[in-house]
Write an enzyme that holds these catalytic residues in place. Sequence first.
Site, short mmCIF file in Angstrom:
data_model
loop_
_atom_site.label_atom_id
_atom_site.label_comp_id
_atom_site.label_asym_id
_atom_site.label_seq_id
_atom_site.Cartn_x
_atom_site.Cartn_y
_atom_site.Cartn_z
N SER A 85 -34.00 -20.00 -43.09
CA SER A 85 -34.24 -19.07 -44.21
C SER A 85 -33.09 -18.11 -44.42
O SER A 85 -33.05 -17.42 -45.44
CB SER A 85 -35.53 -18.29 -43.96
OG SER A 85 -36.64 -19.17 -43.91
N GLU B 288 9.92 -5.15 5.74
CA GLU B 288 10.94 -6.11 5.36
C GLU B 288 12.38 -5.64 5.54
O GLU B 288 13.26 -6.43 5.88
CB GLU B 288 10.73 -6.53 3.89
CG GLU B 288 9.43 -7.26 3.62
CD GLU B 288 9.36 -8.62 4.28
OE1 GLU B 288 10.42 -9.25 4.46
OE2 GLU B 288 8.26 -9.05 4.63
#
Length: 856
Positions: free
Chosen positions: A462, A91
């Site tokens: 239960s 770049e």
Amino acid sequence: MKSRTLRVLAGLGAIGAVLLLGIIYAFLSAYVYLAPSLPSSAGMRTLPLQVPLRVFTRSGALISQIGEQRRVPVSYDEIPELVREAFLAAEDDRFFQHGGIDYFSVLRSIYVDLTTGDYSQGASTITMQTARNMFLTRDKNITRKLQEIFLTLRMEHSFTKPEILETYLNVIFFGQRAYGVAAAAEVYFGKPLNRLSVAEAAMLAGLPQAPSHYNPVTSPQRAAERRRYVLQRMLSLHYIDADTARRAMSEQINAREYAPRFDVEAPYVAEIARQIVVTRFGEGAINAGYRAFTTIDGRLQTAANRALRLGLIEYDRRHGYRGVIRRVQFNAAAEPHDFETLLGDLSPVGNLQAAVVASVAPAAARVYVRGSGFAQIDWDGLSWARGGAPTGKVDAVLHRGDVIYVVSDDLGHAQLAQIPAVQGGLVALDPHDGAVVALVGGFDYFSNAWNHVTQARRQPGSGFKPFLYSCALENGFTPSSVIMDAPVVLADGSVEQVWRPENDSGTFSGPTRLREALVHSRNLVSIRLLRAVGTDAVLDYASRFGFDRSTMPNNLTLALGTLPATPLEVATGYAAFANGGYKVDPYFIERIENGLGETVWRAAPREVCDTCTDDDVATPASAAPAQAAQGAAAATPGTPVAAAGADSAAMAGQGTALPNGVAMVSPSGPPEPRSTNLLTVAPPLSEWLPPISAATRRAPRIISAANAWLMDNIMADVIKRGTGIRARVLGRDDISGKTGTTNESHDTWFNGFNPNLEATVWVGFDQEQSLGEGEEGSSVAVPVWVRLMREALNGVPDLPRPVPPGLLTARINALTGLLARPDDAAAISEYFLSGKLPAAGGASTNQSNSGSEPLF
């Protein structure tokens, strides 16, 4: 001539000077006009990035990143030099030499544009790209270009070069929702920056120019060409040598879209954290860099994931193989990328990976596992799916081209698997303050996001009985109370038809002591007990533990746990038995930090305080021992309690000496500080909680310490010799629990605990149906719980619960439940709450008979 030439040159110079002054004036005017629209230097420094919400365990391990943009901010020093050089080469190789605008590059760009007619050449520097990406729109006009120039100059004046490069590498877009180079490394290669190869760094550096065009996932050929260009630039700038460049150019592209990295898998917890953060700080918080530190213990969470998945897979295997996903065709020269394409639409589900059978022999199958490569399945890895196939004949089960799911390892071994049709949930919490230390809401969040721990309201079966029995102990019953276990026909007005309840075993035990009834989960005893105590009393009592009274049935089916409840609610209820009788509230988040790292919210949980008095204000830790003992003996509000120093007659509630064979159970004193080995990563709450009133942090007592200890003791027998006996493999004496199985095995549960950890497991189908004959809480849920607790308690010594004041021990007759005579051969020891001893021989005074129902 000379004079004339001089006049012309002077005129041209004057015109040039006027033009230059005009340009300068126009430039300055433009700056004056546009300056108010530009961020100041201070504003640029404080501008927040769109950083996703990150969720962590309590020790700081990453659980999830949630947000529109995938971004992992990194500092300049955290970016490897190789990566920085790749971007400079691609770049702006003169970045550290120019002042933000590279005039040499501008002239070069103009020259190339004019001489070639190709107007694609650009001259944007890294600083200019940073300014554009952070502060400006993508509009292409003179105003936006001038703003870019002014911002570039301002940034170069206000920031150092490393700061600008760091910002650029954190904000630039790479495609696939990835912003910043660290996020891009995770998205395309599934690795952190410091593990990128030269080729991978070059490929990432080539993306910002055109992320969609050079995408290595969708356009690998164009990505390879762009990578070659970047590598050649790195070579010409002497960042790499020729051999390195050559190897990097020939490196195979292995990019694909990876899911966000995490250290601990807890997606259901991440979604809970997201909801909490959004509720408190709004939708914008998702992209504002907030960090939520949960109560999750990473070690226990990992164990919980494995425990639940293995449990569901084991159940699913017991019920047969449902066949392959599909069959595909491929030629003999197929390469790994061909197989990846064939499996491209099949994502991992839990710990299962998609695979295709590449070849089959009688003794083994060679499969290609998506994302992992080739592996081998031997007979042992698929014998569960054999059906009618002969033993050892792999080729009778699998065929070339079969697409299947497998569980594989890193050594090239695999086992045939299938996505379980059944679902489950597991939650573990610290009973001292309610911190949720592990939560798994289902087999796989990404295929079924329904959180079965917090959203699925199912019948606990239960598993509700301990709350009924605890209530009974406060209402005149004892563990030795005898109630008939025999068939009964009930015509309850609140039940639509005549009800003929049965025990799960289909057998009956006759006269049964309450301890044995709970240990073996006798339904008929529980129904008679509820009728004796009264449903209203039990409804009120159960609501203390956090159950919603309005949703509980006001009839005798309540004894069998027909109320709807989430696993989290059930776990919270059981925490009171684990912590000695206190109500704690579950919580998931310890603290939340904003994008600047400031703590903006902290939890303030109510904690158990065994050394506090029983009023609303906690006693300091230095309270006198007598005060601490009295506080530990506190009973349910409204129930008389004897002080720890009372004499034995008063403790027995008789007014005379204790009967023969009855002894006081000596209080063991304050409990030892709880082990730090179980929740190793959690600092004490006092280290980070802000000062608040003692009353706010005090967990309220909801049952007496004696009642909680006695229920714990009975539920320890559930594991030692009852329905939870499979948990005995842990070889511990400090674990207690209760199984739960609903009618026709629609829901199976196990709720178990020791003094430092409570864990609840539920397994069932989303669309209610039977889990099958013989599938109960003991066979389905207990193994999941055992796997979790084996890891949780590894290296942790047994933690016997200190016996609190308010308990007596006596010898009773094992058949009648009455106090035994000295010569009674059937005598056993039993514990009793103070003042609730049974009669000595003769007729029973136990409150075991109700109405016309005979005891025998």
